[in-house]
Write a protein that holds these residues in place. Sequence first.
Motif, PDB file in Angstrom:
ATOM      1  N   PRO B 241      33.707  42.560  40.641  1.00 17.31           N
ATOM      2  CA  PRO B 241      33.894  41.940  39.352  1.00 17.31           C
ATOM      3  C   PRO B 241      34.516  40.520  39.663  1.00 17.31           C
ATOM      4  O   PRO B 241      35.012  40.400  40.583  1.00 17.31           O
ATOM      5  CB  PRO B 241      34.965  42.782  38.696  1.00 17.31           C
ATOM      6  N   ALA B 242      34.349  39.952  38.285  1.00 20.36           N
ATOM      7  CA  ALA B 242      34.969  38.368  38.684  1.00 20.36           C
ATOM      8  C   ALA B 242      36.325  38.290  39.054  1.00 20.36           C
ATOM      9  O   ALA B 242      36.810  37.567  39.700  1.00 20.36           O
ATOM     10  CB  ALA B 242      34.813  37.536  37.325  1.00 20.36           C
ATOM     11  N   THR B 243      37.159  39.530  38.699  1.00 14.84           N
ATOM     12  CA  THR B 243      38.670  39.756  38.826  1.00 14.84           C
ATOM     13  C   THR B 243      38.729  39.635  40.370  1.00 14.84           C
ATOM     14  O   THR B 243      39.544  38.907  40.952  1.00 14.84           O
ATOM     15  CB  THR B 243      39.260  40.871  38.278  1.00 14.84           C
ATOM     16  N   ARG B 245      36.460  38.705  42.678  1.00 16.62           N
ATOM     17  CA  ARG B 245      36.117  37.644  43.436  1.00 16.62           C
ATOM     18  C   ARG B 245      37.009  36.092  43.331  1.00 16.62           C
ATOM     19  O   ARG B 245      37.300  35.637  44.260  1.00 16.62           O
ATOM     20  CB  ARG B 245      34.860  37.072  42.932  1.00 16.62           C
ATOM     21  N   LEU B 246      37.678  36.265  42.104  1.00 14.21           N
ATOM     22  CA  LEU B 246      38.768  35.414  42.108  1.00 14.21           C
ATOM     23  C   LEU B 246      40.021  35.565  43.091  1.00 14.21           C
ATOM     24  O   LEU B 246      40.527  34.517  43.644  1.00 14.21           O
ATOM     25  CB  LEU B 246      39.192  35.164  40.640  1.00 14.21           C
ATOM     26  N   ARG B 249      38.932  34.387  46.428  1.00 16.97           N
ATOM     27  CA  ARG B 249      39.081  33.087  46.668  1.00 16.97           C
ATOM     28  C   ARG B 249      40.151  32.407  46.814  1.00 16.97           C
ATOM     29  O   ARG B 249      40.601  31.590  47.471  1.00 16.97           O
ATOM     30  CB  ARG B 249      38.326  32.312  45.326  1.00 16.97           C
ATOM     31  N   LEU B 250      41.240  32.981  45.954  1.00 19.94           N
ATOM     32  CA  LEU B 250      42.636  32.548  46.039  1.00 19.94           C
ATOM     33  C   LEU B 250      43.349  32.771  47.258  1.00 19.94           C
ATOM     34  O   LEU B 250      44.128  32.116  47.770  1.00 19.94           O
ATOM     35  CB  LEU B 250      43.682  32.815  44.821  1.00 19.94           C
ATOM     36  N   ARG B 253      42.356  30.568  49.826  1.00 19.68           N
ATOM     37  CA  ARG B 253      43.050  29.330  50.027  1.00 19.68           C
ATOM     38  C   ARG B 253      44.563  29.475  50.143  1.00 19.68           C
ATOM     39  O   ARG B 253      45.350  28.529  49.704  1.00 19.68           O
ATOM     40  CB  ARG B 253      42.542  28.728  48.696  1.00 19.68           C
ATOM     41  N   GLY B 254      45.005  30.770  50.304  1.00 16.91           N
ATOM     42  CA  GLY B 254      46.421  30.637  50.649  1.00 16.91           C
ATOM     43  C   GLY B 254      47.488  31.328  49.685  1.00 16.91           C
ATOM     44  O   GLY B 254      48.341  31.605  49.982  1.00 16.91           O
ATOM     45  N   LEU B 255      46.934  31.465  48.579  1.00 18.38           N
ATOM     46  CA  LEU B 255      47.737  32.230  47.486  1.00 18.38           C
ATOM     47  C   LEU B 255      47.714  33.751  47.437  1.00 18.38           C
ATOM     48  O   LEU B 255      46.535  34.384  47.251  1.00 18.38           O
ATOM     49  CB  LEU B 255      47.346  31.652  45.986  1.00 18.38           C
ATOM     50  N   LEU B 267      45.644  40.646  36.470  1.00 22.75           N
ATOM     51  CA  LEU B 267      45.138  39.727  37.450  1.00 22.75           C
ATOM     52  C   LEU B 267      46.053  38.529  37.190  1.00 22.75           C
ATOM     53  O   LEU B 267      46.624  37.758  37.892  1.00 22.75           O
ATOM     54  CB  LEU B 267      43.903  39.444  37.828  1.00 22.75           C
ATOM     55  N   ILE B 271      49.031  36.362  38.854  1.00 23.89           N
ATOM     56  CA  ILE B 271      48.962  35.052  39.484  1.00 23.89           C
ATOM     57  C   ILE B 271      50.244  33.991  39.053  1.00 23.89           C
ATOM     58  O   ILE B 271      50.649  33.315  39.609  1.00 23.89           O
ATOM     59  CB  ILE B 271      47.541  34.395  38.881  1.00 23.89           C
ATOM     60  N   VAL B 286      44.961  22.780  50.222  1.00 16.47           N
ATOM     61  CA  VAL B 286      45.267  23.947  50.128  1.00 16.47           C
ATOM     62  C   VAL B 286      43.931  24.810  50.682  1.00 16.47           C
ATOM     63  O   VAL B 286      42.667  24.418  50.258  1.00 16.47           O
ATOM     64  CB  VAL B 286      45.610  24.473  48.713  1.00 16.47           C
TER      65      VAL B 286
END
Lengths: 286, 295
Positions: B241-243, B245-246, B249-250, B253-255, B267, B271, B286
């Motif tokens: 699901p998009a959740t 995948r987001l 990705r984050l 990038r270190g988050l 989610l 965040i 980042v």
Amino acid sequence: MRDPVLLQAVDVTCRYPGRAQGRPALDRLSLTLARGEWVAVAGPNGSGKSTLARVLAGLIPYQEGELWLNGQRLTPQAYDVRTRVGLVFQDPASQVVGATVEEDVAFGPENLGLPPSEIRRRVEEALALVGLAAMRHRPTRSLSGGQRQRLAMAGALAMEPDLLILDEPTAMLDPRGQEEVLAAVRRLNRRKKTAVLWITHRLEETLLAHRLLILQRGQVVAAGPPAPLLAGRQGPVESWGLRPPEVIRLAGALRRQGLPVPEEAATLQALTETVLQAWRAGGMGR
Amino acid sequence: MIEARGISHTFPGGVVALRGVDLTLRPGEAVALMGETGAGKSTLAQILAGLLRPSVGQVRWAGRPGPAGPWAPAGEGLRVAYLFQEAEHQLFEPTVWEDVAFGPRQLGLPGEVVQARVEEALALVGLDPEAIGGRSPFTLSGGEQRRAALAGLLATDPHVLILDEPTTGLDPAGVEGLIRLLHRLHREGMGLVVITHSLEEVAGWAERLLILHQGRLVVDEPLAQAVQRPEELARWGVEPPATLRLASRLRARGLPVPLGVTDPDALARAIAHLLDRGQAAPPGRVGGPPGSDQY
């Protein structure tokens, strides 16, 4: 300047035989499609989506209103558009006629009585557009669902239509098949500038289109760029019997938490960048 | 309880659908069965329903060599019901009401009990007995036929309900209604096996995730655990699901967003919490190279 309008429907009403009473399947529906435009159509079950596809393709007659294609009036009686409007249905199993991929695509052009060199050219171009060129000699029964749907698209494209209508082309496919079909449509729309009418229940697919039309009870009740429309700019999406796609709901959830997500953000990439920018800015930018 | 041991299945013509599947379904368990088209999902589901005998291996239903079948009286084993992908093939009576009443009648229930069961089953699937009951099932829309067929199964009060891609062709409101119904049936103790291509549809209520790949069971674990590895799900043709995948990705990038959160609001809160807490971004650009977080 050339008229950019490809197709225009004005107050088109369509009733099925034997259902003279009650609500028509299309109820004074109006819409305009520009050349090269990719328009998605969504709506709940029974909203008239498939009827619209069939009326535009000339498969069923309409009773009232006007339909124009390329500046030419199409009446229910004189409806000579079958070679100019291609139609792909949802069931991958029921649209294949040829024994091999190539034969299947050649079926339509052969029936037009075109010379063999022209048939070859069209078959090659259509197969390249849908990404099946390497499979041209494969038996059609060996194809996956996504490949079959692309084959159906190639068969329609070999007729060189001005408009390709796809009626829930991915409904019966797995995620890989869905992605294959979407990629083929993207390529077709970009390279060949064929106008596309994409009917779907999967609202995430509509985000790729230039414009989204929402159908309800046989009428267009909302229209516009997909992301703002699905983000609720013209009213709550749920009131149309629909549910915003997940990425749009995620965008809304981030907005509610104070993140500056732009209205047109419709991809994970856009959401990722918004979050990272807010992070770099040291908080929420508030 | 359904126990399947060493299940392999080869169709006439030589297509191998399943290879050495071992599986135990516990009573009342809610299971999502996923994988690409051709992975063997429907074959396994039909074997678990007792509709198909595997070429190799053994299945036991509550310790017996077969399920009780949908119209068996109580105490005669495990009743397993199966909703086919083409639900219209399961409808055969002249009216919807008769169709749903068929199962309870086979159970030999008295008339008023049959009536109550039919009305309850139709109400559960959101079909109005007054408006729809007297109609021929073949005049219904695809979504209504699916619901009528499901009502017929529910009227037999199965222990385990197996559904093969039940949301295909339903509109979003129909999908949501079905998800709510499955959630409710699960809470009431019914065992569920749902074949689906959408993790989002099952993430809210399924406890266990099975993924088949080329006939092998490659994932069998609690769903909450499996969704912490979206890259692996994607490898097996299951779109995260998009959740997820987001989050992925984050994180790339270190988050440090938590893993496995499938609810968009949860989610977003996580965040916002990280950003509010002033989780420091690394200096400069980042994250890793572009494309490193794609899958």
